[in-house]
Design an enzyme around this catalytic site. Sequence first.
Site, PDB file in Angstrom:
ATOM      1  N   HIS A 108     -31.920 -30.395 -27.673  1.00 41.12           N
ATOM      2  CA  HIS A 108     -31.811 -30.221 -26.220  1.00 41.12           C
ATOM      3  C   HIS A 108     -32.037 -31.566 -25.542  1.00 41.12           C
ATOM      4  CE1 HIS A 108     -35.935 -29.372 -27.746  1.00 41.12           C
ATOM      5  NE2 HIS A 108     -36.229 -30.326 -26.887  1.00 41.12           N
ATOM      6  N   ASP A 205     -36.422 -33.010 -34.988  1.00 34.42           N
ATOM      7  CA  ASP A 205     -37.085 -31.928 -34.273  1.00 34.42           C
ATOM      8  C   ASP A 205     -36.294 -30.634 -34.388  1.00 34.42           C
ATOM      9  OD1 ASP A 205     -39.254 -31.297 -32.343  1.00 34.42           O
ATOM     10  OD2 ASP A 205     -37.609 -30.860 -30.969  1.00 34.42           O
ATOM     11  N   GLU A 212     -28.120 -24.144 -34.885  1.00 34.61           N
ATOM     12  CA  GLU A 212     -27.840 -22.750 -34.532  1.00 34.61           C
ATOM     13  C   GLU A 212     -26.577 -22.671 -33.666  1.00 34.61           C
ATOM     14  OE1 GLU A 212     -30.112 -19.490 -34.387  1.00 34.61           O
ATOM     15  OE2 GLU A 212     -27.951 -19.200 -34.148  1.00 34.61           O
ATOM     16  N   GLU A 247     -38.157 -30.757 -39.304  1.00 29.29           N
ATOM     17  CA  GLU A 247     -39.050 -29.665 -38.925  1.00 29.29           C
ATOM     18  C   GLU A 247     -38.278 -28.357 -39.054  1.00 29.29           C
ATOM     19  OE1 GLU A 247     -41.690 -28.054 -35.146  1.00 29.29           O
ATOM     20  OE2 GLU A 247     -39.730 -28.943 -34.839  1.00 29.29           O
ATOM     21  N   HIS A 314     -49.143 -32.067 -34.109  1.00 28.22           N
ATOM     22  CA  HIS A 314     -49.362 -32.129 -32.665  1.00 28.22           C
ATOM     23  C   HIS A 314     -49.156 -30.793 -31.972  1.00 28.22           C
ATOM     24  CE1 HIS A 314     -45.112 -32.479 -33.408  1.00 28.22           C
ATOM     25  NE2 HIS A 314     -44.873 -32.171 -32.147  1.00 28.22           N
TER      26      HIS A 314
HETATM   27  O1  TEU Z   1     -41.291 -27.836 -32.012  1.00 30.29           O
HETATM   28  C1  TEU Z   1     -40.265 -26.975 -32.405  1.00 30.29           C
HETATM   29  C2  TEU Z   1     -40.628 -25.712 -32.935  1.00 30.29           C
HETATM   30  O2  TEU Z   1     -39.816 -25.114 -33.568  1.00 30.29           O
HETATM   31  C3  TEU Z   1     -41.949 -25.094 -32.641  1.00 30.29           C
HETATM   32  O3  TEU Z   1     -41.681 -23.752 -32.477  1.00 30.29           O
HETATM   33  C4  TEU Z   1     -42.917 -25.208 -33.735  1.00 30.29           C
HETATM   34  O4  TEU Z   1     -42.362 -24.813 -34.954  1.00 30.29           O
HETATM   35  C5  TEU Z   1     -44.056 -24.274 -33.397  1.00 30.29           C
HETATM   36  O5  TEU Z   1     -44.676 -24.736 -32.227  1.00 30.29           O
HETATM   37  C6  TEU Z   1     -45.025 -24.164 -34.499  1.00 30.29           C
HETATM   38  O6  TEU Z   1     -45.810 -25.299 -34.657  1.00 30.29           O
HETATM   39  C7  TEU Z   1     -40.832 -29.098 -31.669  1.00 30.29           C
HETATM   40  C8  TEU Z   1     -41.961 -30.031 -31.343  1.00 30.29           C
HETATM   41  O7  TEU Z   1     -42.799 -30.177 -32.474  1.00 30.29           O
HETATM   42  C9  TEU Z   1     -42.685 -29.534 -30.135  1.00 30.29           C
HETATM   43  O8  TEU Z   1     -43.769 -30.358 -29.818  1.00 30.29           O
HETATM   44  C10 TEU Z   1     -41.700 -29.500 -28.977  1.00 30.29           C
HETATM   45  O9  TEU Z   1     -42.292 -28.929 -27.853  1.00 30.29           O
HETATM   46  C11 TEU Z   1     -40.461 -28.676 -29.347  1.00 30.29           C
HETATM   47  O10 TEU Z   1     -39.920 -29.063 -30.588  1.00 30.29           O
HETATM   48  C12 TEU Z   1     -39.370 -28.869 -28.320  1.00 30.29           C
HETATM   49  O11 TEU Z   1     -38.799 -30.138 -28.474  1.00 30.29           O
END
Ligand code: TEU
Length: 556
Positions: A108, A205, A212, A247, A314
């Site tokens: 995004h 990220d 998707e 991730e 984080h």
């Molecule tokens: O998080 C993406 C994400 O899929 C989250 O749902 C994460 O798996 C969940 O919080 C469990 O820990 C990433 C970044 O790590 C996050 O800080 C951002 O806010 C998010 O993308 C949007 O960019």
Amino acid sequence: MSIAFTSDQWWKNGVVYCLDVQTFLDEDGDGVGDLVGLIHRIDYLAGIGVSTLWLMPFYPTPDQDDGYDVSDFYGVDPRLGTLGEFVEVVRTARDRGMRVIVDLVVNHTSDQHPWFQAARSDPNSPYRDWYVWADERPEDPDLTETFPGDQGGVWSFDRKARQYYLHRFYKHQPDLNIANPAVREEIARIVGFWLQLGVSGFRVDAVPFLIELNGIDGAPSIDPHRYLKDLRSFVERRHGEAVLLGEVNLAPKDQRAFFGDEDGDELNLVFNFSVMQRIYLALARQDATPVERALADLPGVPFDSQWATFLRNHDELTLDQLSDDERQEIFEAFGPDPGMQLYGRGLRRRLPPMLDGDQQRIRMAYSLLFSLPGTPVLFYGEEIGMGENLDLADRLAVRTPMQWSDEPGAGFSTAEAKRFARPVTEGEYRPLAVNVAAQRRDPGSLLNWFERLIRRRRETPEFGLGTWSVIANDQPAVLAHRCDWDGSTVVAAHNFGADPCRLDLVLDDLEDAVGADDLLDGSPEHSLDGPRLPLTLERYGYRWLRIRRDGQRLPP
Ligand code: TEU
């Protein structure tokens, strides 16, 4: 395969350190960390022995999601510094033997990004089709909100565009349309740009969301995994050593596809969310079985691929892969106060306060992390045992400034506290009690222990490159496993229990073993009784042992 080979697959035998420039060190005294501050701490990072720095987003941003809402993919947030200073970070890190990877947040953009502003303002803009639109609010049960709460679903109406746009995260983060070739081309351009500036890869990220296609109008003509393969080959063409660390918070059976085919032609590394969650269950139950099961459930990964292991990051400590009862057990043990919980699935806490500051237990948890199959990833401040600040909103609780000293401002900044972008922690884990300067002077500190642990992990390629197996034993609280690589075997044992215990490990296929050498701080030598390795573990005890074979010369 030999030790020389570890440099080819560097991502399998190092330690990654994640930090946010904004909260690391404020050099110019305005209350916000900056790139020049980071440059001043490169020697600290090299000194603790980490091999790769992962920089959280430092791009221009309206900062409504701590920088994960990017408004320019080709720049540096002016509060943090300049592109020139970024290159100096990469250059200085490289000189001290460290690589730098950066966050790639392209599922995004921020809604303030000029692309979205152009897209919403003009239906004929070439950028219109860079996002995902619908005339009526679509009903798709598979498209759920990632941060349940007040987003009102994943489709929001834009008054200018007079259409609904898709956002899997916050409303202010419209999803890009990767079915559009122009978007894919632009992502490649962004990747190429940072590679050209010297980075060694990306923490990608939200990968499942990125690829998707649900919600995109018409039948999109691309295969999402084909797209990841294309991205990986592009990265390799531009820079042979660069990696993608993804991730992918999915169950292990669904994660496997993200490594790609047998050759491992998609993500090089994938965060191991399933083992991470079971480590907390095992800690809560004082029983190693959940971790044993989670390891057994892992799919094999291709030769060039690797798990990235972590205890905290984080975000909230997500427990979304556990059953409601299991999650509840962890909540009760480590975060009973509703203010510690988030999104009904996680805890907004750091590890030490969850373990009541029990040094032995904290060390056991990290010793385990560093011995598991994969590349360990640390979140800044873990090496000194920082705590969280629950007064801060949501996930910000664990993102407080790095605690360098007991000076006012934690040695993070000389600005007045009210100018801090984010306040430091108070209470038991305040800078006076937890800081780098004091721990450096104390040989028994967590920081000095971490230095030894990281050094030992880098000298133990068996963990990162070897084949691993769990060793059955009769102590439910103990996880024992071995890693074999290049004719060498390392055994690790971790006691999740508060009681000391004795156990015998039976080691197969080690007829020529004559003993075992302790690689951490236990008694140096252990004898073997035939194939049996008798061990004693103290409460929350841990051991790493390298098996000595007849006539073999071992590293110190
Ligand atoms: O998080 C993406 C994400 O899929 C989250 O749902 C994460 O798996 C969940 O919080 C469990 O820990 C990433 C970044 O790590 C996050 O800080 C951002 O806010 C998010 O993308 C949007 O960019």
